[in-house]
Design a protein around this motif. Structure first.
Motif, short mmCIF file in Angstrom:
data_model
loop_
_atom_site.label_atom_id
_atom_site.label_comp_id
_atom_site.label_asym_id
_atom_site.label_seq_id
_atom_site.Cartn_x
_atom_site.Cartn_y
_atom_site.Cartn_z
N LYS A 96 -0.62 -12.19 14.35
CA LYS A 96 -1.08 -12.31 15.74
C LYS A 96 -1.36 -10.91 16.26
N THR A 98 -2.33 -8.94 19.91
CA THR A 98 -2.49 -9.12 21.37
C THR A 98 -2.99 -7.88 22.09
N SER A 100 -5.44 -5.18 23.59
CA SER A 100 -6.83 -5.31 24.04
C SER A 100 -7.77 -4.39 23.26
N GLY A 156 -7.99 -12.86 18.03
CA GLY A 156 -6.59 -12.59 18.33
C GLY A 156 -5.69 -12.45 17.11
#
Length: 181
Positions: A96, A98, A100, A156
């Motif tokens: 995963k 996250t 930006s 993502g």
């Protein structure tokens, strides 16, 4: 003529020096065929098998004689493409993501895995899925200290693809069939 015997003596010393020291000099010069620099590439058989990952929504083709298996852990998923005989192949580690900032740079890779070098970095752009990433050579010890890597971020998730240097052409062939759906 005193000069002629001196010239003859110097020529003899030069010839003897070359005969004695040239073989030793050759052992001090590194071979241009160093296995670490130029590994023998694995022959890529036709990519007749298809793998689909519904969780991360991607697919790719691979050759007969290889298996694809998933190993799920708390931190991510490993998709392993393995030669049924040697057990070697390609590792695709998906986690995963996250942050930006989705730009993969050599500095960022070294921040993630500090004990690994990033050599000959080349930007990659994925037409399928719209991601960008970085392909590079490394000294990843999990792959014999001479590896080929490709890292990118899509949807993502961070994809870290690693393989042995001799699997570079294999990786390129499989990656050419990769698509997101």
């Amino acid at each position: 003529s005193l000069l002629m015997p001196i010239v003859m003596a110097l020529a003899l010393v030069l010839v003897v020096g070359v005969v004695i020291f040239f073989p030793k000099l050759r052992t001090l010069i590194p071979s241009q065929n160093n296995q670490m620099d130029m590994p023998t590439q694995v022959v890529v058989a036709p990519l007749t098998q298809k793998y689909t990952n519904d969780k991360f929504r991607f697919t790719f083709n691979y050759p007969e004689g290889y298996t694809v298996r998933e190993v799920v852990s708390e931190t991510g998923t490993n998709v392993l493409i393995e030669d049924q005989v040697s057990g070697k192949g390609v590792q695709i580690y998906v986690t995963k993501y996250t942050d930006s900032n989705t730009t993969i740079t050599p500095e960022r890779v070294m921040d993630e895995v500090g004990d690994m070098s990033v050599e000959d970095p080349q930007p990659i752009v994925l037409s399928a899925g719209g991601g960008e990433g970085l392909a590079f050579k490394s000294d990843n010890q999990d792959f014999g200290g001479n590896s080929r890597e490709a890292w990118f971020i899509v949807g993502g998730h961070l994809y870290q693809i690693s393989t042995y240097a001799e699997y570079d052409e294999f990786l390129k062939a499989v990656f050419a069939t990769w698509s997101f759906f």
